[in-house]
Design a protein around this motif. Structure first.
Motif, PDB file in Angstrom:
ATOM      1  N   UNK A  15       0.820  -1.209   0.000  1.00 42.31           N
ATOM      2  CA  UNK A  15       0.000   0.000   0.000  1.00 42.31           C
ATOM      3  C   UNK A  15       0.854   1.260   0.000  1.00 42.31           C
ATOM      4  N   UNK A  16       2.069   1.167   0.474  1.00 36.78           N
ATOM      5  CA  UNK A  16       2.949   2.342   0.512  1.00 36.78           C
ATOM      6  C   UNK A  16       2.806   3.093   1.820  1.00 36.78           C
ATOM      7  N   UNK A  17       3.652   4.087   1.978  1.00 32.50           N
ATOM      8  CA  UNK A  17       3.647   4.873   3.209  1.00 32.50           C
ATOM      9  C   UNK A  17       2.477   5.838   3.252  1.00 32.50           C
ATOM     10  N   UNK A  18       2.063   6.171   4.475  1.00 35.15           N
ATOM     11  CA  UNK A  18       1.003   7.159   4.653  1.00 35.15           C
ATOM     12  C   UNK A  18       1.590   8.562   4.558  1.00 35.15           C
ATOM     13  N   UNK A  19       0.807   9.468   4.033  1.00 29.49           N
ATOM     14  CA  UNK A  19       1.234  10.865   4.006  1.00 29.49           C
ATOM     15  C   UNK A  19       1.032  11.466   5.391  1.00 29.49           C
ATOM     16  N   UNK A  20       1.631  12.617   5.635  1.00 29.28           N
ATOM     17  CA  UNK A  20       1.460  13.295   6.925  1.00 29.28           C
ATOM     18  C   UNK A  20      -0.014  13.619   7.171  1.00 29.28           C
ATOM     19  N   UNK A  21      -0.730  13.993   6.123  1.00 30.64           N
ATOM     20  CA  UNK A  21      -2.151  14.316   6.264  1.00 30.64           C
ATOM     21  C   UNK A  21      -2.949  13.076   6.665  1.00 30.64           C
ATOM     22  N   UNK A  22      -2.618  11.921   6.090  1.00 32.94           N
ATOM     23  CA  UNK A  22      -3.322  10.686   6.445  1.00 32.94           C
ATOM     24  C   UNK A  22      -3.046  10.282   7.885  1.00 32.94           C
ATOM     25  N   UNK A  23      -1.806  10.436   8.325  1.00 34.16           N
ATOM     26  CA  UNK A  23      -1.450  10.131   9.712  1.00 34.16           C
ATOM     27  C   UNK A  23      -2.201  11.061  10.655  1.00 34.16           C
ATOM     28  N   UNK A  24      -2.270  12.324  10.316  1.00 32.50           N
ATOM     29  CA  UNK A  24      -2.993  13.307  11.132  1.00 32.50           C
ATOM     30  C   UNK A  24      -4.475  12.945  11.216  1.00 32.50           C
ATOM     31  N   UNK A  25      -5.059  12.519  10.096  1.00 31.08           N
ATOM     32  CA  UNK A  25      -6.472  12.153  10.074  1.00 31.08           C
ATOM     33  C   UNK A  25      -6.726  10.928  10.962  1.00 31.08           C
ATOM     34  N   UNK A  26      -5.850   9.944  10.915  1.00 30.04           N
ATOM     35  CA  UNK A  26      -5.984   8.763  11.768  1.00 30.04           C
ATOM     36  C   UNK A  26      -5.877   9.154  13.234  1.00 30.04           C
ATOM     37  N   UNK A  27      -4.913  10.002  13.553  1.00 25.33           N
ATOM     38  CA  UNK A  27      -4.737  10.451  14.935  1.00 25.33           C
ATOM     39  C   UNK A  27      -5.956  11.222  15.437  1.00 25.33           C
ATOM     40  N   UNK A  28      -6.600  11.986  14.567  1.00 17.77           N
ATOM     41  CA  UNK A  28      -7.792  12.731  14.959  1.00 17.77           C
ATOM     42  C   UNK A  28      -8.963  11.790  15.274  1.00 17.77           C
ATOM     43  N   UNK A  29      -9.031  10.662  14.590  1.00 18.07           N
ATOM     44  CA  UNK A  29     -10.117   9.703  14.791  1.00 18.07           C
ATOM     45  C   UNK A  29      -9.892   8.798  16.001  1.00 18.07           C
ATOM     46  N   UNK A  30      -8.658   8.706  16.444  1.00 16.89           N
ATOM     47  CA  UNK A  30      -8.297   7.796  17.527  1.00 16.89           C
ATOM     48  C   UNK A  30      -8.940   8.205  18.849  1.00 16.89           C
ATOM     49  N   UNK A  31      -9.486   7.238  19.573  1.00 16.05           N
ATOM     50  CA  UNK A  31     -10.092   7.471  20.880  1.00 16.05           C
ATOM     51  C   UNK A  31      -8.969   7.535  21.918  1.00 16.05           C
ATOM     52  N   UNK A  32      -8.806   8.666  22.557  1.00 16.98           N
ATOM     53  CA  UNK A  32      -7.701   8.851  23.508  1.00 16.98           C
ATOM     54  C   UNK A  32      -8.146   8.738  24.960  1.00 16.98           C
ATOM     55  N   UNK A  33      -9.427   8.416  25.179  1.00 15.23           N
ATOM     56  CA  UNK A  33      -9.904   8.268  26.555  1.00 15.23           C
ATOM     57  C   UNK A  33      -9.287   7.033  27.198  1.00 15.23           C
ATOM     58  N   UNK A  34      -9.033   7.114  28.501  1.00 14.55           N
ATOM     59  CA  UNK A  34      -8.496   5.977  29.227  1.00 14.55           C
ATOM     60  C   UNK A  34      -9.547   4.879  29.297  1.00 14.55           C
ATOM     61  N   UNK A  35      -9.118   3.649  29.180  1.00 13.46           N
ATOM     62  CA  UNK A  35     -10.037   2.517  29.252  1.00 13.46           C
ATOM     63  C   UNK A  35     -10.488   2.312  30.696  1.00 13.46           C
ATOM     64  N   UNK A  36     -11.740   1.930  30.850  1.00 13.85           N
ATOM     65  CA  UNK A  36     -12.256   1.651  32.183  1.00 13.85           C
ATOM     66  C   UNK A  36     -12.064   0.169  32.483  1.00 13.85           C
ATOM     67  N   UNK A  37     -11.694  -0.159  33.726  1.00 16.88           N
ATOM     68  CA  UNK A  37     -11.520  -1.574  34.057  1.00 16.88           C
ATOM     69  C   UNK A  37     -12.840  -2.336  33.976  1.00 16.88           C
ATOM     70  N   UNK A  38     -12.746  -3.611  33.694  1.00 17.06           N
ATOM     71  CA  UNK A  38     -13.933  -4.465  33.614  1.00 17.06           C
ATOM     72  C   UNK A  38     -14.462  -4.712  35.024  1.00 17.06           C
ATOM     73  N   UNK A  39     -15.773  -4.691  35.139  1.00 19.56           N
ATOM     74  CA  UNK A  39     -16.416  -4.966  36.433  1.00 19.56           C
ATOM     75  C   UNK A  39     -17.129  -6.315  36.327  1.00 19.56           C
ATOM     76  N   UNK A  40     -16.881  -7.172  37.288  1.00 20.48           N
ATOM     77  CA  UNK A  40     -17.512  -8.475  37.325  1.00 20.48           C
ATOM     78  C   UNK A  40     -18.553  -8.530  38.429  1.00 20.48           C
ATOM     79  N   UNK A  41     -19.585  -7.741  38.282  1.00 18.59           N
ATOM     80  CA  UNK A  41     -20.628  -7.669  39.301  1.00 18.59           C
ATOM     81  C   UNK A  41     -21.929  -8.193  38.776  1.00 18.59           C
TER      82      UNK A  41
END
Length: 85
Positions: free
Chosen positions: A59-85
């Motif tokens: 596929x070839x390398x990603x352009x800087x714009x494509x990398x930026x677009x992927x980073x913008x879509x990425x969920x940066x929230x911390x994951x919550x631990x699983x609860x077994x209740x």
């Protein structure tokens, strides 16, 4: 390591395995292990990681714009631990 017992092997097959093992310079048990290993993991088999790497390489390398677009879509929230209740 696991063990396998194979029952009711015909005499002709047992003799052929011994001859084949002798030709390869190993015991009948080692020959049977080699046969099973090749059958379970053929040389032409492509591992998933290798396949994905080759697709990315083709596929070839990603352009800087494509990398930026992927980073913008990425969920940066911390994951919550699983609860077994």
């Amino acid at each position: 390591m696991a063990s396998i017992t194979i029952r009711n092997v015909p005499d002709a097959v047992h003799r052929a395995l011994k001859v084949r093992a002798a030709r390869h310079g190993r015991s009948a048990e080692a020959e049977i292990r080699a046969i099973l290993e090749q059958a379970a993991q053929p040389e032409g088999r492509v591992a998933l990681g290798s396949l994905l790497t080759s697709i990315a390489r083709d596929a070839g390398e990603l352009s800087d714009a494509e990398v930026e677009q992927i980073n913008d879509l990425r969920d940066t929230r911390a994951a919550e631990p699983i609860r077994f209740e």
